[in-house]
Structures are given as structure tokens and as C-alpha cells.
Design a protein around this motif. Structure first.
Motif, short mmCIF file in Angstrom:
data_model
loop_
_atom_site.label_atom_id
_atom_site.label_comp_id
_atom_site.label_asym_id
_atom_site.label_seq_id
_atom_site.Cartn_x
_atom_site.Cartn_y
_atom_site.Cartn_z
N UNK A 231 0.82 -1.21 0.00
CA UNK A 231 0.00 0.00 0.00
C UNK A 231 0.85 1.26 0.00
N UNK A 232 0.30 2.33 -0.59
CA UNK A 232 1.00 3.60 -0.56
C UNK A 232 0.76 4.21 0.83
N UNK A 238 -0.16 16.45 -0.39
CA UNK A 238 0.53 17.15 -1.48
C UNK A 238 1.40 16.20 -2.30
N UNK A 239 1.84 16.72 -3.47
CA UNK A 239 2.77 15.96 -4.30
C UNK A 239 4.12 15.93 -3.58
N UNK A 240 4.77 14.78 -3.57
CA UNK A 240 6.05 14.73 -2.85
C UNK A 240 7.16 14.20 -3.74
N UNK A 336 10.44 4.59 4.04
CA UNK A 336 9.23 5.37 4.31
C UNK A 336 9.15 6.59 3.40
N UNK A 337 10.30 7.25 3.16
CA UNK A 337 10.29 8.44 2.30
C UNK A 337 9.93 8.07 0.86
N UNK A 338 10.47 6.95 0.39
CA UNK A 338 10.17 6.52 -0.98
C UNK A 338 8.68 6.26 -1.15
N UNK A 342 5.53 8.25 -3.23
CA UNK A 342 4.96 7.45 -4.32
C UNK A 342 6.03 7.09 -5.34
N UNK A 343 7.26 6.90 -4.85
CA UNK A 343 8.42 6.52 -5.66
C UNK A 343 8.82 7.57 -6.69
#
Ligand code: TXA
Ligand code: MG
Length: 348
Positions: A231-232, A238-240, A336-338, A342-343
Motif C-alpha cells: 500500500x502507498x 501534497x505531491x512529494x 518510508x520516504x520513498x 509514491x516513488x
């Protein structure tokens, strides 16, 4: 439902609050409590209907199994059918602590806990409130992170309050969790231990005790062996974008991306290292959140989820995050950051 938020001492937990929590758990209700990693949303692991409430309160997909928390080995023995030699080593060296072991389950574990899998994930937390609560209830406690499904895990009481208010009777709030990222999930049911989710205990720490350790790295058309990994998670609204590479170049690129974001009329939040922060002020990001020193991943881990949540609270449309070296605890942080991004990763 009315939710009570009680402040509890993490070092000398007040007896009456532990008793209150234990009573709710015995009655089949849910209690949020601190662990050394993140806050957990606990229910009686032996009671399928209590576990169903956990899925309901979080909005959690039914195919994502729960970690069962125990306070001693006898409680664990009731849930695990076979202890492998490598599992024994893990217990000796890493329990209580942020290591979850995946092992064959006994019939005592309801199917809803394992989402129908034959293995159960089990851990003994080291946080005193968690241990006392489980001990007092006299029950193994199924507890995912106490966030709404898809949000970053809660690392302070107010995160839980925001996500679980009105859904559960009691939150035990002991302030900040020490580690800040979730436990490492390690499958020890076979001969070679396999990391299903990187977390609070690093691969290097495990290898020093266990020898060879594999990492579950599913390819595009394979499912991860920890169902939750598909799962994401941890996603801010926001866009990350995650930026990784040599420090100086990352700083330069961060400045450039802040400017580009502003040109697109975005509110730009930056999650960066202590070392980069002074170099980024002049670019005027709308939020500059210092995660910690790039050389102290423990610091970064403990601030990570607060940073992600803050970006949401402050309405950031674009979130730029500085990566960290992928070793030790850095591996769990980057995982976690990736996912949060959302990669979308810029390798510079
Ligand atoms: O630090 C932690 O582990 C926190 C605290 C509260 O203990 N808990 C936590 O739980 O992070 P949760 O539910 O957010 O994540 C559990 C992960 C999921 O990825 C899930 O798929 C995996 O563990 N898992 C649980 N049971 C499993 C099983 N039987 N086999 C494989 N993976 C399992
Ligand atoms: Mg979780």
C-alpha cells in the motif's frame, strides 16, 4: 463514541490508568497506547470481534494482517507453533524491542489477525506503558499503528487524537515515541531470516547476530510477503519528491525545485537535514522542517512522521524531501520516504 485522552508517565506509568486500559481491552474495546516505535491501536488478539473493530477504526484493508504484542515468552508460546533456532536468537538479542518475528501460528490466533495466513507476526515492545498494559490485561494485544490507514504512523499523542478521536474509548498519551519508525518485520519461519519491512532494528544489527539476512524485494508482478508493504503508506496529501545524492548537489537542486514550485504557485514544504537548513532559508520555502542531522539517522527517524504530517496540516502542495544514506536506520527512513513520495525520486 467519546474518546478520553489520558496523559500517562512513560517511566512510572500510573497504575489506575493501566487498569483502565486493561479493562477496556478485556471488554473487547480498543485502546491506543505508546510503544518505543510508534503508537499502537490495541485490541484483544484472541477476540475476532475486537480485531474487526481495529480494521474498522483505521479503515484498514482486510488483507493486511496485524502484529500481536506480548509481554513475555509464555504469552508468545501460546501463539507460535514452532520456534526456529534463528527465532530464539532474535528473542534473546532483540526482545523487548522494535523487532517483529513472523512464525507459524497456533490455532489460538484468529484468522482475522493474520488475514488468513499461516504465520503470525509477533513482537514484545520495550515501552513500559505497552508492557504493563499487556501484562495487566493478561492478553496478547493485536495492534497496528494507530493512524488512519494510508496516513503516516503516529509518533506523538496528538497524532492519535486527530486520527482516532470519536472512534475509540481511550488514548494513553505518553508523549513522543523514541524510535519514530515502525518495527522491523523479520520472517524467521525458514532457515535464512528475511526482512519483510525495514524498521527500528537495522539489517546490519541483525547480521551481527544472525549471519546471513535476506531482504524481501518483490519484482513488479510479485506481491510483497508483508501484505502492508504494497500500500502507498505515509502519504501526505501534497505531491512529494524525494531528492537523493551528494549533499551539495541535493541542496542546490532543492533550491531550484523550491523556485520552480513557487513559479507554479505551489506552497512548497521542505523536509531537510540540519546541515542543509541554513543553506535553504534564502529560497523561502513555505515550510522548512529540520528532520535532524544527516549523520544521526536516529534523530531523523524520530522526527520523520511529524514532518510529513505537518506538511499536510500547513497545506503544502509540493513537498521536497532530502534523502539520507541507506545504511543502518537510514534504510528504514528511505523506505518510508520513498513510499511517501509514491516513488517519485530524483537521483542527482
Ligand atoms: O512498530 C510497529 O511494528 C508498530 C507498533 C504499534 O508495534 N506496528 C505496526 O503495525 O507498524 P502495522 O499494522 O502498521 O504494520 C504491520 C506490518 C504490515 O506491513 C503487515 O502487512 C505486516 O506487518 N504483517 C503483519 N502480520 C504479518 C504476517 N503474518 N506475515 C507477514 N507480514 C505481516
Ligand atoms: Mg501502519
Amino acid at each position: 463514541m467519546e474518546t478520553k485522552r489520558s496523559f500517562i508517565d512513560g517511566v512510572n506509568p500510573e497504575e489506575e490508568l493501566i487498569n483502565e486500559g486493561a479493562k477496556w481491552l478485556q471488554a473487547g474495546e480498543l485502546v491506543a497506547f505508546p510503544t518505543e516505535t510508534v503508537y499502537g491501536l490495541g485490541g484483544n488478539a484472541l477476540d475476532a470481534s475486537a480485531c474487526a473493530k481495529i480494521f474498522e477504526a483505521k479503515g484498514r484493508p482486510q488483507d493486511n494482517p496485524l502484529i500481536v504484542h506480548v509481554c513475555d515468552r509464555a504469552m508468545a508460546n501460546n501463539l507460535v507453533e514452532v520456534w526456529t533456532p534463528v527465532a530464539e536468537l532474535c528473542v534473546q538479542h532483540f526482545w523487548p524491542g522494535p523487532l517483529t518475528l513472523v512464525l507459524p501460528k497456533t490455532v489460538n490466533v484468529p484468522d482475522i489477525v493474520t488475514a488468513g495466513l499461516d504465520n503470525v507476526a509477533i513482537r514484545m515492545p520495550s515501552h513500559l506503558v505497552a508492557l504493563r498494559l499487556i501484562e495487566k490485561a493478561g492478553l496478547p494485544i493485536a495492534a497496528p499503528s494507530a493512524n488512519l490507514s494510508g496516513k503516516p504512523s503516529p509518533t506523538i499523542g496528538s497524532h492519535v487524537w486527530r486520527d482516532m478521536r470519536g472512534k475509540i474509548p481511550l488514548i494513553l498519551d505518553a508523549g513522543a515515541c523514541l524510535v519514530g519508525v515502525e518495527s522491523t518485520v523479520l520472517d524467521v519461519s525458514g532457515e535464512v531470516p528475511t526482512i519483510l519491512r525495514p524498521g527500528g532494528i537495522s539489517k546490519e544489527q541483525l547480521e551481527a547476530v544472525l549471519g546471513e539476512v535476506q531482504v524481501d524485494a518483490p519484482t513488479d508482478n510479485q506481491a510483497p510477503r508483508a501484505p502492508g508493504m504494497k500500500y502507498r503508506h505515509y502519504a501526505p496529501r501534497g505531491e512529494m519528491i524525494l531528492l537523493s545524492g551528494p549533499h551539495e548537489r541535493v541542496v542546490q537542486r532543492l533550491g531550484h525545485e523550491i523556485r520552480r514550485g513557487h513559479a507554479r504557485l505551489k506552497k512548497v514544504g521542505v523536509l531537510c537535514s540540519l546541515e542543509s537548513a541554513p543553506l535553504l532559508h534564502n529560497w523561502f520555502p513555505d515550510l522548512l522542517f529540520v528532520l535532524g542531522s544527516k549523520d544521526r539517522p536516529e534523530e531523523v527517524a524520530s522526527n520523520l512522521f511529524e514532518g510529513l504530517r505537518l506538511c499536510d496540516e500547513r497545506g503544502m502542495d509540493l513537498i521536497l524531501a532530502e534523502g539520507i544514506a541507506e545504511r543502518g536506520l537510514g534504510t528504514a527512513i528511505m523506505n518510508r520516504l520513498q513510499k511517501a513520495a509514491g516513488h517519485r525520486i530524483l537521483h542527482i
